[in-house]
Design an enzyme around this catalytic site. Sequence first.
Site, short mmCIF file in Angstrom:
data_model
loop_
_atom_site.label_atom_id
_atom_site.label_comp_id
_atom_site.label_asym_id
_atom_site.label_seq_id
_atom_site.Cartn_x
_atom_site.Cartn_y
_atom_site.Cartn_z
N GLY A 239 20.64 2.33 -37.83
CA GLY A 239 20.56 3.39 -38.83
C GLY A 239 19.27 4.18 -38.89
CD GLU A 273 24.36 -4.62 -35.65
OE1 GLU A 273 24.76 -3.66 -36.32
OE2 GLU A 273 24.92 -5.74 -35.67
N PRO A 274 19.96 -0.92 -33.20
CG PRO A 274 18.12 -0.68 -31.77
CD PRO A 274 18.99 -1.72 -32.44
N GLY A 275 20.99 2.42 -32.53
CA GLY A 275 21.79 3.25 -31.62
C GLY A 275 21.07 4.56 -31.38
NE ARG A 276 21.80 8.96 -35.91
CZ ARG A 276 22.92 9.69 -36.02
NH1 ARG A 276 22.98 10.88 -35.47
NH2 ARG A 276 23.96 9.22 -36.69
CE1 TYR A 316 29.56 12.40 -38.91
CE2 TYR A 316 28.46 12.94 -36.83
CZ TYR A 316 29.28 12.11 -37.57
OH TYR A 316 29.82 11.00 -36.99
CB CYS A 342 42.20 28.24 -30.55
SG CYS A 342 42.36 28.59 -28.79
CD GLU A 343 40.74 23.65 -34.55
OE1 GLU A 343 40.45 23.77 -35.75
OE2 GLU A 343 41.67 22.96 -34.12
CE1 TYR A 371 27.29 6.72 -33.13
CE2 TYR A 371 25.07 7.54 -33.54
CZ TYR A 371 26.00 6.52 -33.56
OH TYR A 371 25.61 5.27 -33.99
C1 PLP Z 1 26.97 2.74 -35.76
C2 PLP Z 1 26.42 1.39 -36.00
C3 PLP Z 1 25.11 1.06 -35.63
C4 PLP Z 1 24.16 2.07 -35.04
O1 PLP Z 1 23.78 3.05 -35.93
P1 PLP Z 1 22.64 4.10 -35.55
O2 PLP Z 1 22.52 4.95 -36.73
O3 PLP Z 1 23.08 4.84 -34.35
O4 PLP Z 1 21.39 3.31 -35.28
C5 PLP Z 1 24.69 -0.24 -35.82
N1 PLP Z 1 25.50 -1.17 -36.36
C6 PLP Z 1 26.76 -0.90 -36.76
C7 PLP Z 1 27.60 -1.97 -37.34
C8 PLP Z 1 27.27 0.39 -36.58
O5 PLP Z 1 28.52 0.66 -36.96
#
Ligand code: PLP
Length: 419
Positions: A239, A273-276, A316, A342-343, A371
């Site tokens: 997050g 759990e970093p993603g972004r 978003y 076409c939107e 994403y």
């Molecule tokens: C989407 C998600 C993440 C990653 O979130 P980011 O904002 O990209 O860091 C981590 N854990 C869970 C359970 C998620 O659904």
Amino acid sequence: MHHFQYRGNELYCEDVPIQAIAQKVGTPFYLYSHATLTRHFKAFSDAFEGLDRLVCFSAKANTTLAVLKLLAGMGGGLDIVSGGELYRGLKAGFPPDRIVYSGVGKRMDEIDFALKTGILMFNIESLEELEMIQQRAMALDIKARIAIRVNPDVDPKTHPYISTGLKKNKFGIDTENALLAYQKASRMSHITVVGIDCHIGSQITEIRPFEDALKSLKDLIQTLKNQGIDIRYIDMGGGLGITYHEEAPPHPSEYAAAIARVLGNLKIRLVLEPGRVIVGNAGILVCQVLYRKTGPAKEFVITDAGMNDLIRPMLYHAYHEALPVVRSDRESFTADIVGPICESGDFLAQDRTIGYVQSGDLMAFMSAGAYGFVMSSNYCSRPRAAEVMVRGNRFEVIKQRETFEDLVAGESAPDWING
Ligand SMILES: *Cc1c(COP(=O)(O)O)cnc(C)c1O
């Protein structure tokens, strides 16, 4: 910091002019920088130096095999939300004991797959899911390690579609019922309680919500301890936000320091759990300007990338900086940058002042590594874009552009259609 910079008037990815990639690969394509990915993962992981931690990259932000393989090679783990992501994770080389499985809707076949694989833990989001996992573990004669995903009811102050830790959200189990779930789980024959988990939302730009969530988890750990239930892993989810435009999110080191402060002397293994924050600014979307047009109310730049390639602006109202791949001296102008679909929601930027571009020019949409490709679709029968990775002065296609044949793969029409 990322490695997409102008040299003179030309935008480069590391040591490669982006124009050279476009000539070879065509447009649109996603472009990832190896040095940026490496740097971001390392900065995040190093921020937790001294703490017993496992950094599980959140696969759903970017599941391209080459990206996963790079992160697996750096010692990362993986946070998955589907059987498909587990398949990709294993293919990319993540050891099962570094994989955690989140998500509100795990199917039976996905649970079986994860049990047989021997993942580190399931992050459980409902009582019914807990029962299903106990049943499947019993049937397969495997013990399932679990954490309960707690919904701590904190406001992450982010876009409503990506806030997940509020009472009204579908995610996790509220604190009171989590306690009951733990009691239940601790009595189940094929469940081993190992952890506690939360994930409160995405693109969070303040420390406070994380601290509040962690405090709430810590209290619950103490309550559980008093009841003889021992927690070994605390999973803080992901997050942490990034800079798309003018946001000023905390640096991973500030985030880590805050977590360490709240944890105090609690002896526990931390899962993140970093993603972004790992991939967001490590990838861009490159496209070509097809046309310009001036309407009575607005100026438009029409590109060969659209909402099927990058849906975040539409979904978003997300901001992605738009840059000409080759800067010109001509005057900048204000326009909507739109795709061919076409939107009316098919825009990449609205009322945006951009450097001069005309038909045939290349444009880059920045911060598209998270994403981005993963949310792309075949809407309007548009083949999905290619993906390319740069390392130093080398580049390679890591996912081929889809073909028209790919679009109809698996389709058939019964012979009674016209009978
Ligand atoms: C989407 C998600 C993440 C990653 O979130 P980011 O904002 O990209 O860091 C981590 N854990 C869970 C359970 C998620 O659904």
